[in-house]
Design a protein around this motif. Structure first.
Motif, PDB file in Angstrom:
ATOM      1  N   GLU A  66      12.097 -16.225 -32.383  1.00 23.78           N
ATOM      2  CA  GLU A  66      13.383 -16.872 -32.084  1.00 23.78           C
ATOM      3  C   GLU A  66      13.224 -18.388 -31.963  1.00 23.78           C
ATOM      4  O   GLU A  66      14.065 -19.153 -32.451  1.00 23.78           O
ATOM      5  CB  GLU A  66      13.987 -16.299 -30.798  1.00 23.78           C
ATOM      6  CG  GLU A  66      14.393 -14.851 -30.904  1.00 23.78           C
ATOM      7  CD  GLU A  66      15.621 -14.647 -31.774  1.00 23.78           C
ATOM      8  OE1 GLU A  66      16.511 -15.518 -31.777  1.00 23.78           O
ATOM      9  OE2 GLU A  66      15.680 -13.605 -32.454  1.00 23.78           O
ATOM     10  N   ILE A  70      14.859 -21.707 -34.124  1.00 23.19           N
ATOM     11  CA  ILE A  70      15.442 -22.911 -33.524  1.00 23.19           C
ATOM     12  C   ILE A  70      14.804 -24.159 -34.136  1.00 23.19           C
ATOM     13  O   ILE A  70      15.495 -25.118 -34.494  1.00 23.19           O
ATOM     14  CB  ILE A  70      15.266 -22.899 -31.988  1.00 23.19           C
ATOM     15  CG1 ILE A  70      16.094 -21.764 -31.382  1.00 23.19           C
ATOM     16  CG2 ILE A  70      15.639 -24.246 -31.378  1.00 23.19           C
ATOM     17  CD1 ILE A  70      15.770 -21.460 -29.934  1.00 23.19           C
ATOM     18  N   THR A 121      19.424 -24.552 -26.977  1.00 25.35           N
ATOM     19  CA  THR A 121      19.470 -23.330 -27.777  1.00 25.35           C
ATOM     20  C   THR A 121      18.441 -22.316 -27.280  1.00 25.35           C
ATOM     21  O   THR A 121      18.731 -21.117 -27.199  1.00 25.35           O
ATOM     22  CB  THR A 121      19.256 -23.649 -29.269  1.00 25.35           C
ATOM     23  OG1 THR A 121      20.174 -24.676 -29.663  1.00 25.35           O
ATOM     24  CG2 THR A 121      19.493 -22.427 -30.126  1.00 25.35           C
ATOM     25  N   ALA A 124      19.767 -20.592 -24.260  1.00 25.68           N
ATOM     26  CA  ALA A 124      20.917 -19.743 -24.543  1.00 25.68           C
ATOM     27  C   ALA A 124      20.577 -18.504 -25.361  1.00 25.68           C
ATOM     28  O   ALA A 124      21.291 -17.503 -25.279  1.00 25.68           O
ATOM     29  CB  ALA A 124      21.989 -20.557 -25.274  1.00 25.68           C
ATOM     30  N   THR A 125      19.495 -18.546 -26.148  1.00 26.75           N
ATOM     31  CA  THR A 125      19.289 -17.464 -27.112  1.00 26.75           C
ATOM     32  C   THR A 125      17.947 -16.747 -27.060  1.00 26.75           C
ATOM     33  O   THR A 125      17.855 -15.614 -27.526  1.00 26.75           O
ATOM     34  CB  THR A 125      19.466 -17.986 -28.558  1.00 26.75           C
ATOM     35  OG1 THR A 125      18.439 -18.938 -28.844  1.00 26.75           O
ATOM     36  CG2 THR A 125      20.835 -18.623 -28.750  1.00 26.75           C
ATOM     37  N   VAL A 126      16.917 -17.369 -26.551  1.00 20.57           N
ATOM     38  CA  VAL A 126      15.581 -16.762 -26.615  1.00 20.57           C
ATOM     39  C   VAL A 126      15.400 -15.763 -25.471  1.00 20.57           C
ATOM     40  O   VAL A 126      15.685 -16.082 -24.315  1.00 20.57           O
ATOM     41  CB  VAL A 126      14.478 -17.845 -26.586  1.00 20.57           C
ATOM     42  CG1 VAL A 126      13.093 -17.210 -26.573  1.00 20.57           C
ATOM     43  CG2 VAL A 126      14.627 -18.765 -27.795  1.00 20.57           C
ATOM     44  N   ASN A 143      22.271 -15.882 -17.780  1.00 20.71           N
ATOM     45  CA  ASN A 143      22.494 -17.111 -18.549  1.00 20.71           C
ATOM     46  C   ASN A 143      21.258 -17.988 -18.649  1.00 20.71           C
ATOM     47  O   ASN A 143      21.362 -19.191 -18.750  1.00 20.71           O
ATOM     48  CB  ASN A 143      23.650 -17.919 -17.957  1.00 20.71           C
ATOM     49  CG  ASN A 143      24.934 -17.129 -17.956  1.00 20.71           C
ATOM     50  OD1 ASN A 143      25.186 -16.350 -18.861  1.00 20.71           O
ATOM     51  ND2 ASN A 143      25.732 -17.314 -16.944  1.00 20.71           N
ATOM     52  N   CYS A 145      18.801 -16.852 -20.806  1.00 25.01           N
ATOM     53  CA  CYS A 145      18.247 -16.451 -22.094  1.00 25.01           C
ATOM     54  C   CYS A 145      19.292 -15.632 -22.843  1.00 25.01           C
ATOM     55  O   CYS A 145      20.359 -15.360 -22.335  1.00 25.01           O
ATOM     56  CB  CYS A 145      16.982 -15.621 -21.895  1.00 25.01           C
ATOM     57  SG  CYS A 145      17.246 -14.155 -20.913  1.00 25.01           S
ATOM     58  N   GLY A 146      18.917 -15.225 -24.079  1.00 28.00           N
ATOM     59  CA  GLY A 146      19.844 -14.497 -24.913  1.00 28.00           C
ATOM     60  C   GLY A 146      20.181 -13.122 -24.391  1.00 28.00           C
ATOM     61  O   GLY A 146      19.510 -12.484 -23.681  1.00 28.00           O
TER      62      GLY A 146
END
Length: 146
Positions: A66, A70, A121, A124-126, A143, A145-146
């Motif tokens: 992930e 990014i 990012t 927010a996503t990993v 909130n 990580c993903g």
């Protein structure tokens, strides 16, 4: 625009304390006029409670994959030379570095903007999970990580 000599994407999930000097050395290159560094450290409070320590967990292969996506997005959006992202797992004490990002580019604007994009990012996503410990309990935070 990548460095003419071996562009680097250093992406690691680590259990040992993060050393900043080797990370900065890894992103250094003769073409770079800027090297930007972000350190996310463990603070002693959150939402009015005193934090004793944190624990981070992840599935390393998935997290690295992930983070690599990014970095690829950042390289598409900015002219970067070298990129290094290290995230720590395990138990971290107050003041310890949880995440370190270093980026080199020809000029500061590219590395600073890419740095902001990468940390926002990543958070927010990993899939890296954070558990916060206080004197009266603990909780897995949302909130982060993903």
């Amino acid at each position: 625009m990548e460095s003419p000599h071996n562009p680097l994407n250093l992406i690691q999930i680590v259990a040992d304390p993060i050393e900043v000097t080797p990370l900065l050395a890894a992103v250094a290159c003769p073409e770079a006029g800027a090297s930007s560094l972000f350190l996310g450290t463990v603070r002693n409070h959150n939402k009015g409670k005193g934090v004793l320590f944190l624990e981070y967990e992840c599935y390393p292969e998935m997290a690295v994959k992930e983070i690599a996506q990014i970095v690829a997005q950042a390289r598409n959006n900015w002219e970067l030379y070298q990129v290094g992202i290290l995230h720590r797992v395990g138990r971290l004490q107050i003041g310890e570095v949880a995440v370190a990002i270093a980026i080199s580019s020809a000029h500061r604007q590219a590395s600073l903007e890419a740095l902001q994009f990468c940390i926002d990012t990543l958070k927010a996503t990993v899939p890296i999970w954070k558990k916060e410990y206080w004197e009266d309990g603990s909780i897995w935070l949302e909130n982060c990580c993903g």
